[in-house]
Enzyme design. Structure first.
Site, PDB file in Angstrom:
ATOM      1  N   ASP A 152       0.836  -1.204   0.000  1.00 51.77           N
ATOM      2  CA  ASP A 152       0.000   0.000   0.000  1.00 51.77           C
ATOM      3  C   ASP A 152       0.875   1.260   0.000  1.00 51.77           C
ATOM      4  O   ASP A 152       2.114   1.180  -0.020  1.00 51.77           O
ATOM      5  CB  ASP A 152      -0.911  -0.070   1.239  1.00 51.77           C
ATOM      6  N   GLU A 185      -0.944   1.927  -5.061  1.00 53.10           N
ATOM      7  CA  GLU A 185      -0.809   3.360  -4.754  1.00 53.10           C
ATOM      8  C   GLU A 185      -1.967   4.154  -5.370  1.00 53.10           C
ATOM      9  O   GLU A 185      -1.861   5.353  -5.555  1.00 53.10           O
ATOM     10  CB  GLU A 185       0.579   3.903  -5.103  1.00 53.10           C
ATOM     11  N   TRP A 186      -3.061   3.436  -5.641  1.00 52.91           N
ATOM     12  CA  TRP A 186      -4.359   4.031  -5.994  1.00 52.91           C
ATOM     13  C   TRP A 186      -4.343   4.813  -7.319  1.00 52.91           C
ATOM     14  O   TRP A 186      -5.153   5.717  -7.525  1.00 52.91           O
ATOM     15  CB  TRP A 186      -4.873   4.926  -4.854  1.00 52.91           C
ATOM     16  N   GLY A 187      -3.360   4.526  -8.173  1.00 55.15           N
ATOM     17  CA  GLY A 187      -3.298   5.233  -9.459  1.00 55.15           C
ATOM     18  C   GLY A 187      -2.834   6.664  -9.323  1.00 55.15           C
ATOM     19  O   GLY A 187      -3.006   7.469 -10.242  1.00 55.15           O
ATOM     20  N   ASP A 207     -10.120   3.332  -3.485  1.00 56.44           N
ATOM     21  CA  ASP A 207     -10.776   2.123  -2.978  1.00 56.44           C
ATOM     22  C   ASP A 207     -12.194   1.963  -3.512  1.00 56.44           C
ATOM     23  O   ASP A 207     -12.959   2.933  -3.593  1.00 56.44           O
ATOM     24  CB  ASP A 207     -10.845   2.168  -1.444  1.00 56.44           C
TER      25      ASP A 207
HETATM   26  C1  GLA Z   1      -5.946   1.238   1.503  1.00 65.53           C
HETATM   27  C2  GLA Z   1      -6.033   0.236   0.338  1.00 65.53           C
HETATM   28  C3  GLA Z   1      -7.137  -0.763   0.632  1.00 65.53           C
HETATM   29  C4  GLA Z   1      -6.862  -1.474   1.944  1.00 65.53           C
HETATM   30  C5  GLA Z   1      -6.703  -0.468   3.079  1.00 65.53           C
HETATM   31  C6  GLA Z   1      -6.234  -1.123   4.359  1.00 65.53           C
HETATM   32  O1  GLA Z   1      -7.078   2.028   1.587  1.00 65.53           O
HETATM   33  O2  GLA Z   1      -6.270   0.907  -0.862  1.00 65.53           O
HETATM   34  O3  GLA Z   1      -7.245  -1.704  -0.426  1.00 65.53           O
HETATM   35  O4  GLA Z   1      -5.698  -2.249   1.804  1.00 65.53           O
HETATM   36  O5  GLA Z   1      -5.759   0.542   2.734  1.00 65.53           O
HETATM   37  O6  GLA Z   1      -6.002  -0.199   5.362  1.00 65.53           O
END
Ligand code: GLA
Length: 387
Positions: A152, A185-187, A207
């Site tokens: 993450d 890293e969410w893009g 997410d």
């Molecule tokens: C981030 C990630 C999620 C999950 C949470 C856990 O938000 O994007 O997929 O792993 O952390 O805390």
């Protein structure tokens, strides 16, 4: 011509993303999109060895392992500290005996074992992160028998994502165990550009939430980077919410069909110990899973939008056929037509319905079907002569 590009030309699609010329990561893993289960979407921090053992048992009993769901991944909150030697320590109440015996149990069931960490200083739930401990964490995971690591990006202010993820990639390579590397890293740092040389999959989005609006927002984001996907290197629009209760079964069928069409990782995120038949029928639809797992490894794309909210998506498959999703984003049942021209075919083609599990016959130039509100019809289209 190289078959992947030939197929794309047939779809009449331009190059949305120019791939980094650097060679892709070659750890020989995830040649098709990873499939498995992850604790986060349903259980959040409420993870324990007991949950993981029961989930492993349920994955076998319920047929998930045999359908291809292989990796059992514990997300955030399993870790509480580092010991005097710098090794990560698992929560001893929730994971008595630590991770090694649990990994052994998972392996004894014919499944693979995954853990979560964070490239920054702390995880999103404020547990110790891997920043500065890349080598020891990779070694520890290898010793425990970990087969998959999701990393993450919380508490990473001031750090450079391509650099940090490459550090962990190299540490994993040195640790001497094949470990799938999932970048999360969410893009936020254009991972579709450096992800292919760094990890086996990379999140392209924030997410997912268990809601229709969230699911389609992630679909539209992830669709933009289709050209980056290839065997061993996948765009990840986040894990599945199928069975978690926030969407209708039609909406979950759409979610699952579109993730498969995009060659997305299929990580179930529900409580598989208590799965109703409707959820099981979605996650265990072998014909849809086969589309996701097709060895050509192409991410399908939006190819036709006959009216606002009515879409046709197509994915070239290794046998020369196409998976096609008629997608009704509107709140009213309606008819959607897919033309063979839009999916790159000219002559007549055979159509098989992947949700009804039925051959529908041969169609000269197009296929039309009634599609439920917020739903899909998913078919496989095979040219009868040429293509
Ligand atoms: C981030 C990630 C999620 C999950 C949470 C856990 O938000 O994007 O997929 O792993 O952390 O805390």
């Amino acid at each position: 011509m190289f078959p992947r590009f030939a197929a794309l030309m047939c779809l009449g699609l331009g190059l949305a993303v120019v791939r980094d010329p650097a060679p892709p990561l070659d750890n020989r893993l995830a040649r098709t999109p990873p499939m498995g289960w992850n604790s986060w979407n349903h259980f959040g921090c409420d993870v324990s060895a007991q949950l993981i053992r029961e989930t492993a048992d349920a994955m076998i009993k319920g047929g998930m392992r045999d359908a291809g769901y292989q990796y059992l991944v514990i997300d955030d909150c399993w870790q509480v500290a580092r010991d005097a030697t710098g090794r990560l320590v698992a929560d001893s109440v929730r994971f008595p005996g630590g991770m090694k015996p649990l990994a052994d149990y998972v392996h004894s069931k014919g499944l693979k074992f995954g853990l979560y960490t964070d490239a920054g200083r702390q995880t999103c739930q404020r547990r110790p992160g891997t920043y500065g401990s890349e080598e020891i964490d990779a070694r520890t995971f290898a010793e425990w028998g970990v087969d998959y690591v999701k990393e993450d990006w919380c508490d990473s202010e001031g750090l450079d994502a391509p650099t940090q993820y490459a550090k962990f990639r190299d540490a994993l390579a040195k640790a001497g165990r094949p470990i799938v590397f999932s970048i999360c890293e969410w893009g936020s740092n254009r991972p579709w550009e450096w992800g292919p040389r760094t990890g086996n999959l990379w999140r392209t989005t924030g997410d997912i939430g268990d809601r229709w609006a969230s699911m389609i927002a992630l679909l539209d984001l992830n669709a933009q980077y289709a050209m980056a996907a290839a065997p061993g290197a996948w765009n990840d629009p986040d894990m599945l919410e199928v069975g978690n209760g926030g969407m209708t079964d039609d909406e979950y069928r759409a979610h699952f069909s579109l993730w498969a069409l995009m060659a997305a990782p299929l990580m179930a995120g529900n409580d598989v110990r208590t799965m109703p038949a409707a959820t099981r029928d979605i996650l265990l639809n072998k014909e849809v899973v086969a589309v996701d797992q097709d060895t050509l490894g192409m991410q399908g794309m939006l190819v036709q939008e006959p009216a606002p909210d009515l879409q046709v998506w197509a994915k070239p498959l290794s046998d020369g056929s196409r998976a096609v999703v008629l997608f009704n984003r509107s709140a009213l049942q309606t008819v959607i037509t897919a033309s063979w021209r839009a999916i790159g075919f000219r002559g007549p083609a055979r159509v098989r319905d992947l949700w009804a599990h039925a051959d529908l016959g041969t169609f000269p130039a197009r296929f039309m079907a009634t599609v439920p509100a917020h739903g899909v019809v998913m078919v496989r289209v095979t040219p009868v002569t040429g293509g």
